[in-house]
Every structure is written in structure tokens, then in C-alpha cells.
Design a protein around this motif. Structure first.
Motif, PDB file in Angstrom:
ATOM      1  N   ALA A  23      23.546 -12.422 -19.408  1.00 40.47           N
ATOM      2  CA  ALA A  23      22.579 -13.059 -18.499  1.00 40.47           C
ATOM      3  C   ALA A  23      22.989 -12.914 -17.039  1.00 40.47           C
ATOM      4  O   ALA A  23      22.251 -13.342 -16.147  1.00 40.47           O
ATOM      5  CB  ALA A  23      22.435 -14.528 -18.850  1.00 40.47           C
ATOM      6  N   SER A 116      15.470 -19.127 -27.183  1.00 39.40           N
ATOM      7  CA  SER A 116      15.871 -17.811 -26.670  1.00 39.40           C
ATOM      8  C   SER A 116      16.953 -17.966 -25.616  1.00 39.40           C
ATOM      9  O   SER A 116      17.192 -19.061 -25.093  1.00 39.40           O
ATOM     10  CB  SER A 116      14.666 -17.086 -26.060  1.00 39.40           C
ATOM     11  N   ASP A 118      16.711 -16.849 -22.750  1.00 36.36           N
ATOM     12  CA  ASP A 118      16.017 -17.170 -21.498  1.00 36.36           C
ATOM     13  C   ASP A 118      15.962 -18.679 -21.281  1.00 36.36           C
ATOM     14  O   ASP A 118      16.046 -19.144 -20.130  1.00 36.36           O
ATOM     15  CB  ASP A 118      14.589 -16.606 -21.511  1.00 36.36           C
ATOM     16  N   ASP A 119      15.828 -19.450 -22.366  1.00 38.10           N
ATOM     17  CA  ASP A 119      15.793 -20.909 -22.238  1.00 38.10           C
ATOM     18  C   ASP A 119      17.090 -21.434 -21.651  1.00 38.10           C
ATOM     19  O   ASP A 119      17.088 -22.285 -20.758  1.00 38.10           O
ATOM     20  CB  ASP A 119      15.561 -21.562 -23.615  1.00 38.10           C
ATOM     21  N   GLN A 121      19.400 -19.639 -20.005  1.00 37.95           N
ATOM     22  CA  GLN A 121      19.576 -19.081 -18.666  1.00 37.95           C
ATOM     23  C   GLN A 121      18.789 -19.890 -17.637  1.00 37.95           C
ATOM     24  O   GLN A 121      19.310 -20.239 -16.566  1.00 37.95           O
ATOM     25  CB  GLN A 121      19.115 -17.624 -18.655  1.00 37.95           C
ATOM     26  N   ASP A 122      17.534 -20.204 -17.974  1.00 33.37           N
ATOM     27  CA  ASP A 122      16.704 -20.994 -17.064  1.00 33.37           C
ATOM     28  C   ASP A 122      17.283 -22.385 -16.857  1.00 33.37           C
ATOM     29  O   ASP A 122      17.314 -22.896 -15.731  1.00 33.37           O
ATOM     30  CB  ASP A 122      15.282 -21.101 -17.627  1.00 33.37           C
ATOM     31  N   GLN A 125      20.336 -22.256 -14.523  1.00 31.24           N
ATOM     32  CA  GLN A 125      19.928 -22.024 -13.134  1.00 31.24           C
ATOM     33  C   GLN A 125      19.351 -23.287 -12.505  1.00 31.24           C
ATOM     34  O   GLN A 125      19.640 -23.611 -11.351  1.00 31.24           O
ATOM     35  CB  GLN A 125      18.926 -20.874 -13.072  1.00 31.24           C
TER      36      GLN A 125
END
Length: 216
Positions: A23, A116, A118-119, A121-122, A125
């Protein structure tokens, strides 16, 4: 972005490190227990601290709530460091204590509900930017704690709690109410659940239950 990871499972810990690397994050430390994590942070200079710590809830030595206690300590000692609790369990009482110190830069996600990379990673952040990320199940349990928990007890459970306040043991309650010991134990367990008192491995839940009853 710099991350530190605390997870007792070697496979999962190494898997998280690889996922975070993919990521685009830099994992500056990966630890198998909360004590080692705190020791690492204490040895860091201000510029060396990670932006976010990702930690499990239940870790050695007792596998109960070490990660939550570590998160509370991190919030107290290093408030600029974000914290993401990534766990299979909702420790609602301790989560409430953690949020009470300030919700900025804080997250609590359930492993089984992460869909995922992405979950995650988001979430990281947003936490690093000072945001708050909570799984809906965590929110639901925290909201339930805000309701009057005594009102959710059945008449029998209220009776048992009243006798607990008198200092009676489970056996003493069974004799007073002419119930089996097993029936009393089921009522006591139900009281703990409804009052949001999770098992910490000691008898302090009886004291906390009585205090809740007295405050009501």
C-alpha cells in the motif's frame, strides 16, 4: 507514512507488513506483544515515532485486552501517534475509555469485516490525518452502553444484582432465592453482559456491577 504493528500471530503480523508495504506505507516496527511495542515507542525520538500504530486487542500474556491498554497508554504518552485497533473482538468498555480521551486519530475495525486492503489503507490515512474510523458494530455497542443498562435487567436479574450488592456469593444467592447454583450463575453472566462488563480474569466485575446498580 510510517507504521508500527503489534500482532501476536506471526503469520498475520508478517501478512500485515507485506500488505502495508504494497500500500506504500513504511513499517518501522512489527511486534508480537504490547509490552515490546510500548518499549519501542519509548525508545523513539519525536522524529522517529510512527504516524500510526496498528494493534490487535488480545495479545500475550493474558490474551484479554493488552492491545487496548497499550492504545490508551499511547494516546496518553504520544498523542500525535494515531492508533488503529484491528481485532476480532469488540471490547466496548475499554473502547469507551479510549474514546473518552479524545477520538481524533483513532480507529477500531473488526478483522472479519474488513473487505479489502483499500479499506485498511483508507482507514490508516484518515487516522493519520486526525480522523476517526469505527466499525458499525463497535458504534452499536458503544451506543448501547449509553442507555440505562439497569433498565434492561429482568426482575430476577435485578433481584440477583441486589443480593450481590449485599455481598452474597453465588451460592449464598442461590440459597436465598431457592435457585440452583447454575441458574444463579446464568443470571450473573447475563447481568455482566447487559452492563457491558467484559471478562478481565478477575472478580472485579461484581464490584463494577454493584457500583452501576448503586449509581442508578
Amino acid at each position: 507514512m510510517r507504521l508500527a504493528v503489534a500482532e501476536d500471530s506471526l503469520l498475520l503480523r508478517e501478512g500485515l507488513v507485506r500488505l502495508f508495504d504494497e500500500a506504500g506505507f513504511e513499517t518501522v516496527g512489527a511486534f508480537g506483544d504490547a509490552v515490546t511495542l510500548i518499549d519501542y515507542l519509548a525508545a523513539c525520538s519525536v522524529g522517529e515515532l510512527p504516524d500510526v500504530v496498528v494493534t490487535d486487542v488480545r495479545m500475550p500474556p493474558t490474551f484479554r485486552d493488552e492491545g487496548v491498554h497499550a492504545a490508551i497508554e499511547i494516546r496518553r504518552r504520544w498523542p500525535a501517534v494515531g492508533v488503529l485497533l484491528l481485532s476480532q473482538y469488540v471490547e466496548s468498555v475499554y473502547a469507551q475509555e479510549l474514546l473518552a480521551a479524545g477520538a481524533n486519530g483513532l480507529g477500531y475495525l473488526l478483522k472479519d469485516r474488513v473487505q479489502s486492503l483499500d479499506d485498511v489503507q483508507d482507514a490508516i490515512q484518515r487516522i493519520a490525518a486526525g480522523g476517526t474510523v469505527l466499525d458499525p458494530q463497535v458504534v452499536s455497542q458503544l451506543v448501547s452502553l449509553r442507555r440505562d443498562p439497569i433498565a434492561t435487567l429482568t426482575p430476577r436479574e435485578g433481584e440477583v444484582l441486589g443480593l450481590m450488592a449485599e455481598g452474597l456469593t453465588n451460592r449464598g444467592i442461590a440459597e436465598r432465592l431457592v435457585l440452583s447454583l447454575g441458574a444463579v450463575e446464568k443470571n450473573v453472566t447475563a447481568i455482566f453482559v447487559k452492563l457491558g462488563l467484559e471478562d478481565s480474569g478477575s472478580d472485579h466485575r461484581r464490584v463494577l456491577a454493584v457500583l452501576t446498580w448503586l449509581r442508578d
